[in-house]
Design a protein around this motif. Structure first.
Motif, PDB file in Angstrom:
ATOM      1  N   LYS A   1      -1.708   8.401  -8.355  1.00  6.95           N
ATOM      2  CA  LYS A   1      -2.505   8.423  -6.956  1.00  6.95           C
ATOM      3  C   LYS A   1      -1.450   9.072  -6.191  1.00  6.95           C
TER       4      LYS A   1
ATOM      5  N   ILE B   1       2.475   3.650  -1.740  1.00 16.75           N
ATOM      6  CA  ILE B   1       2.606   3.891  -3.471  1.00 16.75           C
ATOM      7  C   ILE B   1       3.754   4.868  -3.619  1.00 16.75           C
TER       8      ILE B   1
ATOM      9  N   LEU C   1       0.728   3.973 -10.963  1.00 14.05           N
ATOM     10  CA  LEU C   1       0.704   4.137  -9.678  1.00 14.05           C
ATOM     11  C   LEU C   1       0.948   5.808  -9.303  1.00 14.05           C
TER      12      LEU C   1
ATOM     13  N   SER D   1       0.755  -1.368  -0.204  1.00 15.36           N
ATOM     14  CA  SER D   1       0.018   0.070  -0.095  1.00 15.36           C
ATOM     15  C   SER D   1       0.976   1.349   0.014  1.00 15.36           C
TER      16      SER D   1
END
Length: 490
Positions: free
Chosen positions: A197, A161, A194, A159
């Motif tokens: 985000k 990122i 990714l 998790s």
């Protein structure tokens, strides 16, 4: 079969009696799972909670794992860990393998690791990946470069990122430097996905600039200079450069944009970037930039048919490198040596100008340089361009020799667009010898030159194919090809 036997032993339906195995239940009473995955899942479920937890953790670490990393990840005492590892070995899930220094283990079967991994809840899996990534970073902090691939893989599945993007970018850059082009491209695509985000910040913009430059470079190497995604990547990189103080990385961005527009036959736009490259090199007073700017200028002038000026520009590039043998390279967006490139294209330029002996000398020097450097892309590119050079010279034996080697390298390293280019040169060489009697459409499509955007290849390929068809007496086809080439030039 082996796993089925283990299930029956675990259930007590089979018992070992020395070297023999005895059945303790009637066959009709045996409950045998229908698939190997189901068998493995059943065996894993029968482990004690602690052993099952450890096996799942090991599955997240990977197919192989050193004891030092297991100790750093698993939160239990050394004695308990040793006992559980012994249990898993006795159950034949894992085995210890010879290693220098640290003790290493491996899953007995890749499918066992897969089943154990998939049995973990997603959130716990993400937590384990992040914990393993942190442990690898700490355990190998003095040799992190050697573990970037593992760090990228674990953080990409966690998790975290920010760490995922950071290590994916670093691993991709390392793979690019080691000719691992396809792997680098996959990592960069993952990183960019990714990246969206992440919250806005100065660090985010800085990271994106490097990502877009490397992504553009990976696209050029694997898919071709003309693909729209490469143009978008370098255009976005230029936008980012404009948001900050002048940055030397702008040179690579402008070089990428020049290459993109050049191969698409958009010469006015490509020439505009030449002016910017030269101006930037002057402002930075950077000899490597100066040399490369003259190389890019030579490319543009060559493809516009201005061979005298092309030769002058290429000579200037070669001169910079002759005066400073250890001049810094790596400014080109792709992994392509500028001196080799200048020598290679000067060979073609000198041939066009009517100096065959000097051209042959330059061709030999370019190939010697490419072999010295040990870069897969540089050598494959050099061989492919020499294939074009020898085809133009009508030295078809040399063209066959160089393109055969180039084709093998392109396939080995996943350089699909160079593979298509090389196949085109071979088709064109056959046509020039009057050996090719199929349609122009087939030649174009099989070679990869039918790709939208590769306008330079369309014009050159169709012109030489026209000569081949003319030699076969197919004048209508030859004239149609010439007309198509003329339309593209306009």
């Amino acid at each position: 079969m082996e796993e089925t036997v283990e299930v029956l032993i675990d259930e007590g339906a089979l018992v070992r009696d020395g070297a023999a195995v005895m059945l303790t239940k009637p066959l009709a009473d045996l409950k045998i799972p229908p698939t190997v995955r189901a068998i493995l899942a059943a065996r894993i479920d029968r482990l004690s909670p602690a052993d099952k937890d450890l096996l799942q953790t090991l599955a997240v670490i990977g197919k192989e794992f050193p004891l030092s990393l297991v100790r750093a990840v698993v939160r239990t005492s050394a004695d308990d860990l040793s006992r559980m590892l012994d249990d898993l070995q006795l159950s034949e899930f894992i085995y210890e393998q010879p290693a220098f220094g640290d003790i290493e283990y491996s899953f007995k079967h890749a499918l066992t690791q897969e089943v154990a991994y998939n049995s973990i809840l997603i959130e716990r899996r993400k937590t384990l990946h992040e914990r393993i990534g942190a442990a690898i970073g700490e355990l190998f902090k003095n040799s992190r470069e050697d573990h970037l691939s593992e760090l990228a893989d674990h953080y990409a599945r966690s998790s975290n990122i920010g760490k995922a993007v950071e290590y994916l970018a670093m691993a991709a850059k390392r793979e690019l430097s080691q000719s691992g082009y396809q792997g680098a491209l996959r990592r960069l695509e993952n990183a960019i996905e990714l990246f969206a985000k992440l919250p806005d910040s100065l660090e985010r913009a800085e990271l994106e600039l490097d990502l877009q430059i490397d992504y553009g470079a990976a696209l050029l190497v694997t898919r071709g200079w003309w693909v729209p995604e490469a143009g978008k990547a370098f255009s976005r990189a230029r936008e980012l450069c404009q948001q900050k103080e002048e940055d030397p990385r702008l040179y690579r961005v402008l070089s990428g944009l020049h290459s993109f527009h050049l191969v698409r036959g958009e010469h006015p736009m490509a020439l505009a970037y030449i002016d910017e490259l030269i101006a930037l090199a002057n402002r930075f007073r950077n000899d490597a930039m100066q040399a490369d700017a003259h190389l890019q200028s030579g490319f543009s002038k060559f493809f516009m048919g201005d061979f005298a000026d092309a030769h002058s520009s290429l000579e200037l590039c070669i001169g910079y490198h002759a005066g400073q043998p250890h001049i810094t390279t790596g400014l080109a967006p792709a992994d392509q040596d500028p001196l080799m490139s200048a020598l290679c294209y000067d060979a073609m330029t000198l041939w066009m100008l009517g100096y065959p002996d000097q051209a042959a000398k330059r061709a030999a020097e370019s190939l010697e340089r490419a072999r010295e450097l040990g870069s897969a892309f540089t050598l494959t590119w050099c061989l492919s361009q020499l294939g074009m050079y020898y085809t133009v010279r009508r030295d078809f034996d040399s063209a066959e020799r160089t393109t055969t080697e180039a084709l093998s390298l392109a396939r080995k390293h996943g350089l699909a667009f160079l593979e298509a280019q090389i196949l085109a040169y071979r088709l064109i060489g056959s046509a020039a010898q009057g050996k090719f009697g199929q349609t122009a459409d087939r030649a174009s499509s099989e070679s990869g030159y039918a790709d939208v955007g590769y306008e330079l290849a369309h014009t050159w390929a169709r012109s030489i194919l026209a000569q081949g068809f003319a030699s076969l007496g197919q004048l209508d086809t030859a004239l149609a090809l010439i007309a198509q080439s003329a339309d593209l030039v306009e």
